[in-house]
Design an enzyme around this catalytic site. Structure first.
Site, PDB file in Angstrom:
ATOM      1  N   GLY A 169      11.883   7.488   3.772  1.00  0.00           N
ATOM      2  CA  GLY A 169      12.059   6.080   3.428  1.00  0.00           C
ATOM      3  C   GLY A 169      10.984   5.206   4.046  1.00  0.00           C
ATOM      4  O   GLY A 169       9.811   5.595   4.148  1.00  0.00           O
ATOM      5  N   SER A 170      11.380   4.030   4.528  1.00  0.00           N
ATOM      6  CA  SER A 170      10.398   3.021   4.952  1.00  0.00           C
ATOM      7  C   SER A 170       9.627   3.378   6.213  1.00  0.00           C
ATOM      8  O   SER A 170       8.623   2.739   6.523  1.00  0.00           O
ATOM      9  CB  SER A 170      11.108   1.677   5.165  1.00  0.00           C
ATOM     10  OG  SER A 170      11.619   1.192   3.932  1.00  0.00           O
ATOM     11  N   THR A 171      10.076   4.392   6.971  1.00  0.00           N
ATOM     12  CA  THR A 171       9.298   4.801   8.147  1.00  0.00           C
ATOM     13  C   THR A 171       7.950   5.390   7.746  1.00  0.00           C
ATOM     14  O   THR A 171       7.072   5.570   8.589  1.00  0.00           O
ATOM     15  CB  THR A 171      10.067   5.828   8.994  1.00  0.00           C
ATOM     16  OG1 THR A 171      10.481   6.919   8.169  1.00  0.00           O
ATOM     17  CG2 THR A 171      11.287   5.188   9.650  1.00  0.00           C
ATOM     18  N   LEU A 172       7.761   5.658   6.452  1.00  0.00           N
ATOM     19  CA  LEU A 172       6.474   6.177   5.987  1.00  0.00           C
ATOM     20  C   LEU A 172       5.452   5.061   5.739  1.00  0.00           C
ATOM     21  O   LEU A 172       4.251   5.325   5.619  1.00  0.00           O
ATOM     22  CB  LEU A 172       6.675   6.988   4.699  1.00  0.00           C
ATOM     23  CG  LEU A 172       5.522   7.921   4.300  1.00  0.00           C
ATOM     24  CD1 LEU A 172       5.389   9.045   5.293  1.00  0.00           C
ATOM     25  CD2 LEU A 172       5.731   8.476   2.902  1.00  0.00           C
TER      26      LEU A 172
END
Length: 613
Positions: free
Chosen positions: A331-334
């Site tokens: 998800g957004s941690t990428l």
């Protein structure tokens, strides 16, 4: 005296017999046969004593001499400070020869029916004692009444069976004192884990034969196991040791293995993770604490856990090392890595702004959405607001090949080789299969799968100025040979951008740590279930670094499917990150880098001011 009487009298005086000649011949034949038999036996005795002496010695040795294996002492597993995580202690195993015990029972029953009253009485007494001793064994081992006798009958053709493995010395001695023919005691070693469930997923456990089954116990089994020795011993008729004759092969104990774990950080991380998983009714959870400068894993914990000292709690679902073997869509941690890839590909500059209006982006039949229309955002604000539209637009600016190569350089799509058993390499599809939708979704963490350990390692490049150090679960005594994967300028730029995430109006505001600058990123990903993404099932995460001005630690937190309202990485994972990171900074005595804004510092200043008045 008549003539006949006189003749008989003369015969007796001369030593002659009135026995007929035929009887005299038979007697001579019998005497001759007996003499021949005696001569044969004497000859056999002389032959065996003189010519077969060595053979007789060997036969006697076979009945008394035995070659026994000496089990090796399994090596210890210790943490970076020398604290024991796995040790072996002596234990006894009880074995029985069912065939011998049953034969003894039959002989005693037969003798108890003897016509010799004394022999019968002794046999009955011995049979009663044997029965009572077997019942005592059942009591000591917690077996039901009659269970041992039934087991012996079911194994009547066997000469070996384990009654109990790795028994407490006191119980083993109680059984040995019964002195039952056919029941023996065997020295072994029992594995013990002082920290119990706290380090269970890393250390693993062994089976009853002391072979590694999971964790480090399995991956380094050959080094830990050692090599058994061989001794030639003399045993009596009951199999008891009489004398040790010689050492044929020397026992080699296992090696001591030192891990990179810090038991203080590990204990706190596991305890905090366990409490949060129970509080949120999450399906599972994981945490990784990484020393970014050395690549050493200082803590790694998973929930649900298990106690390696209690084999009844062993279930495959519980002892799965999820931080290492499970891959998930981040998800957004990428998104920080998407921006870093774009900077390295030179498709954007560090000061660029991205128009995210009108809050959605149509890519083919897929629509990428933001919660609201954020308008034009800088790269820092894209991370702070976690804009999917902004990240997708940046990803679409890159060539698939450039994006793929960067992700692969930071460790995606390949095993970390940190020393764990069954590490996953995740899933990074080759770039020639990426369509436009794939390129956009990869920008905000979908269509790519990684382990939590891989994510922690990837984030470490922002702490080292663009150098990727190999991660390891073993303590390092020298600086690692890292590989530069991005420029120092770009790494520092993204690190600064991630500090905007941990601000009062950003998604990661709950990751604030008093006295320290923190850089990080929240993540909330829908789970892919039954060939579609489910809005009811989510994975939330937070990955961050501290102190952000001179990064030393990376902490990655992931919670799988929490059962609460308003599920997001910022609400659930960020607070857990802050607690784990704050404790690790304190344990390692890492100096604060944001004293001016520290609540503790302000309170101290106020107190000093009041004291001056």
């Amino acid at each position: 005296m008549t003539k006949r009487g006189y003749n008989n009298y003369k015969s007796k005086r001369r030593g002659t017999s009135s026995m007929p000649p035929v009887y005299r011949g038979r007697r001579l034949t019998l005497m001759l046969v007996l003499l021949i038999g005696i001569a044969v036996l004497l000859g056999r005795a002389v032959y065996l004593e003189v010519f077969q002496q060595e053979w007789l010695k060997k036969q006697a040795g076979k009945r008394q001499l035995r070659t026994v294996l000496v089990p090796p002492y399994r090596g210890m597993i210790v943490d970076r400070n020398g604290e024991s995580l796995a040790i072996s202690s002596p234990a006894e195993s009880i074995t029985i020869n069912p065939r011998k015990v049953l034969q003894l029972q039959r002989n005693l029953r037969r003798m108890s029916a003897s016509q010799d009253a004394v022999e019968a009485e002794v046999a009955k007494s011995n049979l009663k004692n044997l029965r009572e001793n077997l019942e005592q064994i059942e009591t000591i081992l917690g077996m039901s009444q009659g269970a041992l006798q039934n087991k012996l009958k079911s194994m009547s053709n066997k000469s070996f069976y384990y009654l109990a493995r790795q028994l407490e010395p006191e119980k083993a001695q109680q059984i040995a004192d019964l002195n039952i023919p056919g029941v023996y005691s065997k020295r072994e070693y029992k594995r013990f884990y002082p920290m119990g469930e706290t380090t269970s997923h890393v250390v693993g456990f062994t089976d009853t034969d002391d072979g590694g089954i999971e964790g480090i116990e399995r991956s380094l089994n050959d080094r830990l196991a050692g090599r058994p020795g061989k001794h030639r011993v003399v045993r009596d008729g009951r199999g008891r040791l009489v004398e040790s004759i010689e050492e044929m092969e020397t026992m080699v104990p296992g090696e001591t293995v030192q891990l990179s774990l810090d038991h203080r950080i590990q204990y706190s991380a596991y305890k905090l993770l366990k409490g949060e998983v129970y509080k949120l009714s999450a399906k599972s959870g994981s945490v990784v604490v990484l020393d970014a400068l050395t690549g050493e894993v200082l803590a790694l914990a998973n929930m649900p856990g298990f106690n390696p000292n209690n084999r009844k709690s062993f279930k495959p679902y519980n002892y799965r090392n999820r931080a290492v073997v499970d891959a998930f869509e981040p998800g957004s941690t990428l998104k920080p890595l998407t921006i870093a890839a774009a900077l390295e590909a030179r498709v954007i500059g560090r000061d660029v702004s991205i128009d995210t209006s009108p809050g959605k982006l149509k890519v083919g039949k897929t629509v990428v959405r933001d919660p609201i229309n954020y308008g034009t955002l800088t790269l820092s604000r894209i991370l702070a607001k976690s804009s999917n539209v902004g990240a997708s637009k940046i990803a679409l600016l890159m060539k698939s090949k450039d994006h793929w190569k960067f992700l692969n350089r930071v460790g995606f799509g390949r095993k970390p080789d940190a020393g764990f058993f069954s590490e996953t390499d995740g899933d990074l599809p080759y770039y020639d299969s990426w369509g436009r939708v794939d390129r956009a979704s990869h920008g905000y963490g979908y269509g790519i799968s990684v382990s939590l350990l891989q994510m922690a390692q990837a984030y470490s490049v922002f702490a080292t100025g663009g150098v990727l150090n190999p991660v390891t679960i073993f303590k390092r005594n020298a600086e690692p040979l890292g590989q530069r994967v991005m420029s120092e300028v770009n790494a520092n730029a993204v690190l600064k951008m991630m500090q905007a995430v941990v601000q009062p109006k950003a998604t990661g505001k709950k990751a604030v740590i008093d006295g320290y600058h923190v850089a990080g990123k929240t993540g909330t990903a829908y789970k892919y279930i039954n060939k579609r993404y489910s809005k009811k099932h989510k994975i939330v995460s937070f990955i961050g670094l501290a102190p952000a001005t001179r990064p030393r630690l990376v902490v990655a937190v992931m919670l799988n499917d929490p059962k609460v309202k308003k599920v997001s990485g910022g609400r659930l994972a960020a607070p857990l990150f802050a607690k784990i990171m704050a404790n690790a900074l304190r344990v390692l005595d890492i100096a604060p880098d944001n004293i001016a804004k520290s609540n503790t510092f302000k309170a101290t200043v106020v107190a000093l001011g009041r004291g001056a008045k």
